[in-house]
Design an enzyme around this catalytic site. Structure first.
Site, PDB file in Angstrom:
ATOM      1  N   ARG A 221       0.855  -1.191   0.000  1.00 25.01           N
ATOM      2  CA  ARG A 221       0.000   0.000   0.000  1.00 25.01           C
ATOM      3  C   ARG A 221       0.895   1.247   0.000  1.00 25.01           C
ATOM      4  O   ARG A 221       2.100   1.162   0.184  1.00 25.01           O
ATOM      5  CB  ARG A 221      -0.917   0.005   1.227  1.00 25.01           C
ATOM      6  CG  ARG A 221      -0.140  -0.226   2.509  1.00 25.01           C
ATOM      7  CD  ARG A 221      -0.629   0.499   3.682  1.00 25.01           C
ATOM      8  NE  ARG A 221      -0.561   1.930   3.536  1.00 25.01           N
ATOM      9  CZ  ARG A 221       0.562   2.654   3.655  1.00 25.01           C
ATOM     10  NH1 ARG A 221       1.749   2.089   3.886  1.00 25.01           N
ATOM     11  NH2 ARG A 221       0.519   3.967   3.521  1.00 25.01           N
ATOM     12  N   GLY A 222       0.198   2.410  -0.153  1.00 20.45           N
ATOM     13  CA  GLY A 222       0.950   3.641  -0.337  1.00 20.45           C
ATOM     14  C   GLY A 222       1.049   3.855  -1.841  1.00 20.45           C
ATOM     15  O   GLY A 222       1.433   2.924  -2.575  1.00 20.45           O
ATOM     16  N   ALA A 223       0.668   5.063  -2.289  1.00 19.07           N
ATOM     17  CA  ALA A 223       0.515   5.281  -3.732  1.00 19.07           C
ATOM     18  C   ALA A 223       1.745   4.857  -4.555  1.00 19.07           C
ATOM     19  O   ALA A 223       1.611   4.070  -5.510  1.00 19.07           O
ATOM     20  CB  ALA A 223       0.132   6.738  -3.987  1.00 19.07           C
TER      21      ALA A 223
ATOM     22  N   ASP B 244      -2.300  10.775  -2.709  1.00 23.21           N
ATOM     23  CA  ASP B 244      -2.650   9.695  -3.644  1.00 23.21           C
ATOM     24  C   ASP B 244      -2.993  10.208  -5.034  1.00 23.21           C
ATOM     25  O   ASP B 244      -2.857   9.494  -6.021  1.00 23.21           O
ATOM     26  CB  ASP B 244      -3.807   8.872  -3.088  1.00 23.21           C
ATOM     27  CG  ASP B 244      -3.314   8.009  -1.943  1.00 23.21           C
ATOM     28  OD1 ASP B 244      -3.230   8.518  -0.813  1.00 23.21           O
ATOM     29  OD2 ASP B 244      -2.973   6.837  -2.189  1.00 23.21           O
TER      30      ASP B 244
ATOM     31  N   ASN C  37      -5.858  12.214  -0.131  1.00 22.84           N
ATOM     32  CA  ASN C  37      -4.962  11.421   0.707  1.00 22.84           C
ATOM     33  C   ASN C  37      -5.839  10.676   1.712  1.00 22.84           C
ATOM     34  O   ASN C  37      -7.064  10.838   1.734  1.00 22.84           O
ATOM     35  CB  ASN C  37      -3.938  12.315   1.414  1.00 22.84           C
ATOM     36  CG  ASN C  37      -2.831  11.513   2.075  1.00 22.84           C
ATOM     37  OD1 ASN C  37      -2.238  10.627   1.449  1.00 22.84           O
ATOM     38  ND2 ASN C  37      -2.542  11.776   3.340  1.00 22.84           N
ATOM     39  N   LYS C  38      -5.216   9.867   2.523  1.00 20.99           N
ATOM     40  CA  LYS C  38      -5.944   9.017   3.476  1.00 20.99           C
ATOM     41  C   LYS C  38      -7.036   9.775   4.219  1.00 20.99           C
ATOM     42  O   LYS C  38      -6.844  10.922   4.626  1.00 20.99           O
ATOM     43  CB  LYS C  38      -4.921   8.437   4.457  1.00 20.99           C
ATOM     44  CG  LYS C  38      -5.452   7.552   5.542  1.00 20.99           C
ATOM     45  CD  LYS C  38      -6.330   6.436   5.056  1.00 20.99           C
ATOM     46  CE  LYS C  38      -5.693   5.549   4.005  1.00 20.99           C
ATOM     47  NZ  LYS C  38      -6.695   4.665   3.345  1.00 20.99           N
TER      48      LYS C  38
END
Ligand code: MRU
Length: 360
Positions: free
Chosen positions: A54-56, A245, A255-256
């Site tokens: 995970r994480g763009a 993201d 973003n999150k």
């Protein structure tokens, strides 16, 4: 800069035989450091969908390696069937998560290698695909290094930093984006006091950010998401650093979930709010945040995950968006490998994002 992910190892890489994608399973951290080798389309899809990777930027890198190993296995001898198979795999991987543009960005880059070389033998195209996915990862490492330098340039020794979710080495390839400047500062003898939002519902802040910073010997305090206002009011935060993201042309940033709340608070308390990310996260085709698709996830992530028993009565509806959009008016600067973009973002992002956009 020596900080390189967990135990100095890459969190996403090609396996030694080049036939699998090797990832650290981020869902098991911090309790277990376990690596997985992904071989099939479904394994790759699930790893991204279930946030094992995970994480763009890390998603993009994984997808690049993934589409390569799948293409490399193809038994097609002619271009047409080879390309048809490639497109089918690409579309499936691309549907695993909708918000981080790095996923489609990396897959489109890989597809261009195929279409631009269609007159070459399939085996040659396979070799070119291998080079391209390695290049995507190498470029990410370079971009994160540069982002770390630019990010550090706005920080002062001793500052308190609030961060949300995880934008460290695990979320990229090495170094990270929002956390990169903190690692770099530490290497240069600077000390920061970092407040990590736990980041409900999947706890990337508690499980991953606190883990990475603690390992690096950086002073980190974990807070629940609803404590950000208090620590800001106490005067403990000098800057907010978050990842991203997808950044729209006007600077609106996905973003999150919870990031926009942090930005609203920062504005209220007069604290600078920085977004850090590679230019591959800029999507000039999205004019504003309205154009960004927000991923909706399963209610069980809120209701029951991490609890022994469900924390709400059966049948209670849960709304679980994985991201939100921070309005560009709340953002002080967007730190990219090409420099720090300041308002008006429509102009500054066009300069650094134009090339990434054209590569889409
Ligand atoms: O759902 P996740 O954990 O993939 O969300 C990740 C984030 O929101 C990160 O902040 C973003 O991808 C940047 S990572 C350098």
């Amino acid at each position: 800069m020596e900080t390189v992910g967990i135990n100095g190892a890459d969190n996403v890489s090609l396996s030694k035989d080049g036939k699998k994608v090797r990832i650290i399973d981020q869902t098991l951290l911090p309790g277990k450091e376990e690596y997985l080798e992904l071989e099939t389309l479904e394994e790759l899809y699930d790893a991204i969908f279930e946030l094992k990777v995970r994480g763009a930027p890390a998603i993009g890198i994984c997808a690049g390696f993934g589409i390569y190993i799948l293409a490399n296995k193809s038994e097609a001898k002619d271009f047409e069937p080879f390309y048809a198979e490639f497109v089918k795999n690409k579309e499936h991987l691309n549907s695993s998560r909708p918000t981080a543009v790095n996923l489609s960005w990396a897959l489109n880059r890989m597809e261009r290698v195929v279409t631009e070389n269609k007159d070459l033998p399939v085996d040659t195209i396979k070799a070119l695909l291998r080079q391209e996915c390695i290049r995507i990862q190498e470029e990410d490492i370079e971009m994160c290094k540069r982002i770390s330098e630019y990010g550090l340039s706005v920080l002062k020794d001793g500052w308190g930093i609030l961060t949300h979710c995880n934008a460290g080495p695990l979320a990229t390839s090495k170094y990270g984006t929002a956390l990169g400047p903190l690692f770099l500062g530490k290497e240069r003898g600077m000390n920061f006091k970092v407040f990590a939002d736990e980041t409900r519902p999947l706890l990337q802040g508690a499980r991953l950010t606190a883990y990475e910073l603690d390992k690096a010997g950086i002073d980190v305090s974990l807070i629940c998401d609803n404590m950000a206002s208090l620590v800001m009011k106490n005067g403990w935060i000098n800057a907010c650093f978050v990842g991203c993201d997808r950044i729209a042309a006007n600077g609106d940033t996905a973003n999150k979930i919870g990031t926009s709340g942090v930005a609203v608070l920062a504005k209220y308390y007069g604290i600078p709010f920085y977004v850090l990310g590679p230019s591959s996260t800029i999507d000039l085709e999205c004019k504003t945040g309205e154009d960004i698709e927000i991923e909706l996830r399963d209610a069980e992530e809120i209701r029951s995950k991490f609890y022994k028993e469900p924390m709400t009565p059966d049948g209670v509806r849960c709304y679980n968006p994985a991201f939100d959009v921070t309005d560009h008016t709340l953002i002080t600067g967007i730190v990219t490998e090409g420099g720090i973009c300041y308002p008006p973002f429509t102009e500054s992002l066009e300069k650094v994002g134009g090339e990434a956009g054209r590569k889409k």
